[in-house]
Design an enzyme around this catalytic site. Sequence first.
Site, PDB file in Angstrom:
ATOM      1  N   HIS A   1     -48.384  68.090  -2.697  1.00 45.69           N
ATOM      2  CA  HIS A   1     -49.113  67.458  -1.841  1.00 45.69           C
ATOM      3  C   HIS A   1     -50.611  68.097  -1.722  1.00 45.69           C
ATOM      4  O   HIS A   1     -50.839  69.331  -2.203  1.00 45.69           O
ATOM      5  CB  HIS A   1     -48.778  67.929  -0.454  1.00 45.69           C
ATOM      6  CG  HIS A   1     -47.316  66.809  -0.069  1.00 45.69           C
ATOM      7  ND1 HIS A   1     -46.563  67.227   1.052  1.00 45.69           N
ATOM      8  CD2 HIS A   1     -46.855  65.852  -0.757  1.00 45.69           C
ATOM      9  CE1 HIS A   1     -45.580  66.470   0.774  1.00 45.69           C
ATOM     10  NE2 HIS A   1     -45.575  65.537  -0.007  1.00 45.69           N
TER      11      HIS A   1
ATOM     12  N   LYS B   1     -43.968  60.035 -10.831  1.00 48.09           N
ATOM     13  CA  LYS B   1     -44.923  59.473  -9.936  1.00 48.09           C
ATOM     14  C   LYS B   1     -46.302  60.345 -10.375  1.00 48.09           C
ATOM     15  O   LYS B   1     -47.299  59.443 -10.481  1.00 48.09           O
ATOM     16  CB  LYS B   1     -44.430  59.985  -8.610  1.00 48.09           C
ATOM     17  CG  LYS B   1     -45.686  59.389  -7.562  1.00 48.09           C
ATOM     18  CD  LYS B   1     -45.144  59.697  -6.231  1.00 48.09           C
ATOM     19  CE  LYS B   1     -46.270  59.046  -5.160  1.00 48.09           C
ATOM     20  NZ  LYS B   1     -46.134  59.514  -3.845  1.00 48.09           N
TER      21      LYS B   1
ATOM     22  N   TYR C   1     -45.083  65.090   6.660  1.00 56.36           N
ATOM     23  CA  TYR C   1     -43.936  64.577   5.490  1.00 56.36           C
ATOM     24  C   TYR C   1     -42.737  65.216   6.065  1.00 56.36           C
ATOM     25  O   TYR C   1     -41.667  64.496   5.789  1.00 56.36           O
ATOM     26  CB  TYR C   1     -44.363  65.068   4.244  1.00 56.36           C
ATOM     27  CG  TYR C   1     -43.579  64.588   2.960  1.00 56.36           C
ATOM     28  CD1 TYR C   1     -43.367  63.386   2.370  1.00 56.36           C
ATOM     29  CD2 TYR C   1     -42.518  65.629   2.583  1.00 56.36           C
ATOM     30  CE1 TYR C   1     -42.854  63.080   1.348  1.00 56.36           C
ATOM     31  CE2 TYR C   1     -41.813  65.297   1.515  1.00 56.36           C
ATOM     32  CZ  TYR C   1     -41.714  64.221   1.081  1.00 56.36           C
ATOM     33  OH  TYR C   1     -40.967  63.742  -0.028  1.00 56.36           O
TER      34      TYR C   1
ATOM     35  N   ARG D   1     -38.077  63.920  -6.325  1.00 52.18           N
ATOM     36  CA  ARG D   1     -38.027  62.642  -5.980  1.00 52.18           C
ATOM     37  C   ARG D   1     -36.952  61.940  -6.650  1.00 52.18           C
ATOM     38  O   ARG D   1     -36.439  62.193  -7.556  1.00 52.18           O
ATOM     39  CB  ARG D   1     -39.258  61.762  -6.451  1.00 52.18           C
ATOM     40  CG  ARG D   1     -40.536  62.127  -5.520  1.00 52.18           C
ATOM     41  CD  ARG D   1     -41.785  61.493  -6.160  1.00 52.18           C
ATOM     42  NE  ARG D   1     -43.012  61.932  -5.691  1.00 52.18           N
ATOM     43  CZ  ARG D   1     -43.732  62.960  -5.843  1.00 52.18           C
ATOM     44  NH1 ARG D   1     -43.276  63.722  -7.089  1.00 52.18           N
ATOM     45  NH2 ARG D   1     -44.667  63.500  -5.390  1.00 52.18           N
TER      46      ARG D   1
ATOM     47  N   HIS E   1     -35.459  59.173  -0.047  1.00 51.40           N
ATOM     48  CA  HIS E   1     -36.446  60.321   0.325  1.00 51.40           C
ATOM     49  C   HIS E   1     -35.979  61.401   1.400  1.00 51.40           C
ATOM     50  O   HIS E   1     -36.836  62.443   1.536  1.00 51.40           O
ATOM     51  CB  HIS E   1     -37.787  59.718   0.837  1.00 51.40           C
ATOM     52  CG  HIS E   1     -38.906  59.996  -0.184  1.00 51.40           C
ATOM     53  ND1 HIS E   1     -39.256  60.396  -1.635  1.00 51.40           N
ATOM     54  CD2 HIS E   1     -40.179  60.712   0.289  1.00 51.40           C
ATOM     55  CE1 HIS E   1     -40.219  60.879  -1.888  1.00 51.40           C
ATOM     56  NE2 HIS E   1     -41.008  60.924  -0.837  1.00 51.40           N
TER      57      HIS E   1
ATOM     58  N   ARG F   1     -35.689  64.748  -0.270  1.00 47.59           N
ATOM     59  CA  ARG F   1     -36.587  65.595  -0.613  1.00 47.59           C
ATOM     60  C   ARG F   1     -37.317  66.064   0.627  1.00 47.59           C
ATOM     61  O   ARG F   1     -37.675  67.162   0.648  1.00 47.59           O
ATOM     62  CB  ARG F   1     -37.826  64.702  -1.253  1.00 47.59           C
ATOM     63  CG  ARG F   1     -39.147  65.378  -2.075  1.00 47.59           C
ATOM     64  CD  ARG F   1     -39.844  64.242  -2.780  1.00 47.59           C
ATOM     65  NE  ARG F   1     -40.972  64.574  -2.873  1.00 47.59           N
ATOM     66  CZ  ARG F   1     -41.581  65.505  -3.612  1.00 47.59           C
ATOM     67  NH1 ARG F   1     -40.987  66.226  -4.405  1.00 47.59           N
ATOM     68  NH2 ARG F   1     -42.838  65.742  -3.745  1.00 47.59           N
TER      69      ARG F   1
END
Length: 181
Positions: A155, A62, A164, A38, A129, A132
């Site tokens: 995830h 995160k 994603y 990230r 993002h 990533r």
Amino acid sequence: MANEVNPIKDPKDIRKMKAALAGRDRLMFVMGVSLGLRIGDLLTLKLGDLRGKEEIKLREQKTGKPRRIKLSKTVKNEVEKLDGRNDEYIFRSRQGGNKAISRVQAYRILNAAAERAGIAGKIGAVGTHTLRKTFGYQLYTQGHDITRIMAILNHSTPAMTLKYIGITRDEIDAAYDAIEI
């Protein structure tokens, strides 16, 4: 809801982005797409975290989870070119002092590069993002199992990972079309 950003799917577009960047900004793109971190974790890296290392260890901001990432030859080669002390941020602000660039500045850098590369309209929204997501998508196209990518990205489900990384219904349909027995 935040604006959704997309991965860069075409390897030619990845090369165009690299060509549209230089120095620190190019390194941010290369490392972001190569490490899958990230942006908050990427921007906090210091020279000593990577210099002479085979891997990096960090705690994700995160999730709070520890993470170990093996450094690719590409990343190690890029790091070897860097000047500075081990305690300096890799992505130092040009404002002076030993401060990392902000997420907002990283966003501006990437958007400007996408415009210069001529890919902004093609891939849609670009953001921090995007790096990533591009990492995950490239792993997928190289044949890595979705459950492995899911674990790398932390995830909880394969479906979340597919969404994603931008696997679309058209791509799934094309896979079915490719099977002709």
